[in-house]
Design a protein around this motif. Structure first.
Motif, short mmCIF file in Angstrom:
data_model
loop_
_atom_site.label_atom_id
_atom_site.label_comp_id
_atom_site.label_asym_id
_atom_site.label_seq_id
_atom_site.Cartn_x
_atom_site.Cartn_y
_atom_site.Cartn_z
N VAL A 106 -25.11 8.82 -30.08
CA VAL A 106 -23.82 8.25 -29.67
C VAL A 106 -22.78 9.36 -29.52
O VAL A 106 -21.95 9.34 -28.61
N ALA A 107 -22.81 10.35 -30.40
CA ALA A 107 -21.81 11.41 -30.40
C ALA A 107 -22.04 12.43 -29.28
O ALA A 107 -21.10 13.04 -28.79
N ARG A 108 -23.29 12.63 -28.88
CA ARG A 108 -23.61 13.66 -27.89
C ARG A 108 -22.87 13.47 -26.56
O ARG A 108 -22.29 14.44 -26.05
N PRO A 109 -22.83 12.27 -25.97
CA PRO A 109 -22.08 12.12 -24.72
C PRO A 109 -20.58 12.37 -24.87
O PRO A 109 -19.91 12.74 -23.92
N LYS A 110 -20.07 12.21 -26.07
CA LYS A 110 -18.64 12.45 -26.32
C LYS A 110 -18.34 13.93 -26.52
O LYS A 110 -17.20 14.32 -26.66
N GLY A 111 -19.39 14.75 -26.61
CA GLY A 111 -19.20 16.18 -26.83
C GLY A 111 -19.20 16.57 -28.29
O GLY A 111 -18.93 17.71 -28.63
N ASP A 112 -19.47 15.65 -29.18
CA ASP A 112 -19.53 15.93 -30.61
C ASP A 112 -20.98 16.11 -31.00
O ASP A 112 -21.67 15.17 -31.37
N SER A 113 -21.46 17.34 -30.93
CA SER A 113 -22.86 17.56 -31.23
C SER A 113 -23.13 17.64 -32.73
O SER A 113 -24.27 17.54 -33.15
N ARG A 114 -22.08 17.82 -33.54
CA ARG A 114 -22.28 17.94 -34.98
C ARG A 114 -21.70 16.75 -35.74
O ARG A 114 -21.46 16.85 -36.92
N GLY A 115 -21.44 15.67 -35.09
CA GLY A 115 -20.91 14.50 -35.78
C GLY A 115 -19.45 14.66 -36.10
O GLY A 115 -18.68 15.18 -35.31
N SER A 116 -19.04 14.27 -37.29
CA SER A 116 -17.62 14.31 -37.64
C SER A 116 -17.22 15.55 -38.41
O SER A 116 -16.12 15.63 -38.92
N ILE A 117 -18.09 16.53 -38.53
CA ILE A 117 -17.76 17.73 -39.29
C ILE A 117 -16.58 18.46 -38.65
O ILE A 117 -15.67 18.88 -39.33
#
Length: 79
Positions: free
Chosen positions: A43-54
């Motif tokens: 879910v995070a990958r398309p948003k550009g967050d490859s590391r989650g909420s870190i």
């Protein structure tokens, strides 16, 4: 192993059953955690967050931490 006041020996049949069931539950929990992490990353990958909420938590907490530490440090050295 003691569970509920009863002692279980892993060498007798009941003890082996108990240890196998506990092992299966632990493996199931581990698989659930892995599945949730993979789903969250997908879910995070398309948003550009490859590391989650870190990244977002570091952005909020690190400057706050550095401000607090620098405010607590004395500006002069003791003799």
């Amino acid at each position: 192993m003691s569970l509920g006041g009863s002692r279980y020996d892993p060498t007798d049949p009941i003890g082996r059953l108990l240890f196998n069931v506990l092992g299966l539950v632990a493996e199931f929990e581990r698989d659930l955690i892995s599945m949730r992490i993979r789903e969250g990353m997908a879910v995070a990958r398309p948003k550009g967050d490859s590391r989650g909420s870190i990244r977002s938590s570091r952005r909020l907490s690190v400057p706050f931490f550095h401000d607090r530490v620098s405010a607590a440090r004395p500006s002069h050295r003791l003799p």
